[in-house]
Design an enzyme around this catalytic site. Structure first.
Site, PDB file in Angstrom:
ATOM      1  N   SER A 255     -27.204  31.247  14.445  1.00  0.00           N
ATOM      2  CA  SER A 255     -27.999  30.110  14.916  1.00  0.00           C
ATOM      3  C   SER A 255     -27.442  29.561  16.219  1.00  0.00           C
ATOM      4  CB  SER A 255     -28.022  28.999  13.857  1.00  0.00           C
ATOM      5  OG  SER A 255     -28.689  29.417  12.709  1.00  0.00           O
TER       6      SER A 255
ATOM      7  N   ARG B 195     -22.026  39.772   8.422  1.00  0.00           N
ATOM      8  CA  ARG B 195     -22.333  40.447   9.682  1.00  0.00           C
ATOM      9  C   ARG B 195     -21.229  41.388  10.104  1.00  0.00           C
ATOM     10  NH1 ARG B 195     -23.459  34.873  12.655  1.00  0.00           N
ATOM     11  NH2 ARG B 195     -21.498  34.602  11.588  1.00  0.00           N
TER      12      ARG B 195
ATOM     13  N   HIS C 297     -31.078  35.346   8.751  1.00  0.00           N
ATOM     14  CA  HIS C 297     -31.131  34.547   7.517  1.00  0.00           C
ATOM     15  C   HIS C 297     -32.314  34.984   6.654  1.00  0.00           C
ATOM     16  CE1 HIS C 297     -29.228  31.126  10.038  1.00  0.00           C
ATOM     17  NE2 HIS C 297     -28.289  31.556   9.215  1.00  0.00           N
TER      18      HIS C 297
ATOM     19  N   LYS D 292     -21.537  16.492  11.871  1.00  0.00           N
ATOM     20  CA  LYS D 292     -22.047  17.438  12.853  1.00  0.00           C
ATOM     21  C   LYS D 292     -23.507  17.104  13.181  1.00  0.00           C
ATOM     22  CE  LYS D 292     -21.497  22.407  13.382  1.00  0.00           C
ATOM     23  NZ  LYS D 292     -21.386  23.658  12.657  1.00  0.00           N
TER      24      LYS D 292
END
Length: 169
Positions: free
Chosen positions: A137, A100, A27, A51
């Site tokens: 993460s 990614r 990040h 969440k």
């Protein structure tokens, strides 16, 4: 006023959105690169009430502010709702997203097209540094939970906070 807007030059703004639970070196790489391209880079920490994160929103914001302080043009805030509304409220014409892998592209392209269709906001895709191409993460949290070494994957302040949080649980 001082700076580009006082001189009649529009301020170039972009946003880097995400949950950042926690912020990783991947990040940080994208935010750092965006900060060299734009006058102001907003890091928008997404609030997802359905969440439960490892870190509370305020903790994430504090960690991100700490690890991006050296850039001088990064503004960290939380948001909920549509990202395009966040952009509209702040006159941000561009979203910067790191990619990614090809699997990221499929989802992010759909989001970029939707965001552009809703508001005209453009999305710029930045290829992730190959060093961080596997990094997320979720993966950091999982490895750290089982005692693995993630010191090369997160900034030192985040590593300390992560270790403190996992020891407390």
């Amino acid at each position: 006023m001082t700076g580009p807007e006082s001189e009649g030059t529009p301020v170039r703004r972009a946003v880097c959105p995400g949950s950042f639970d926690p912020i990783t070196n991947g990040h940080l790489d994208i935010i750092s690169r965006a900060s060299r391209l734009y006058d102001e880079v907003y890091v928008a920490v997404m609030i997802n009430k359905s969440k439960k994160g490892l870190f509370e929103i305020d903790e994430r914001i504090g960690l991100i502010r700490e690890v991006t302080a050296e850039y001088g043009n990064v503004i960290v805030e939380s948001f909920h709702g549509l990202l395009v509304d966040y952009c509209k409220e702040r006159d941000i014409p561009a979203i910067v997203k790191g990619l990614r892998a090809v699997s990221d592209f499929d989802y992010e392209l759909q989001m970029a097209q939707m965001n552009n269709g809703l508001s005209g906001v453009e999305t710029l895709f930045v290829p992730t540094n190959p060093t961080y191409s596997f990094l997320s993460s979720s993966l950091v949290k999982e490895v750290a939970t089982w005692g693995g070494d993630v010191s090369h994957l997160v900034p030192p302040a985040v590593l300390t906070a992560l270790n403190d949080r996992l020891r407390a649980d």
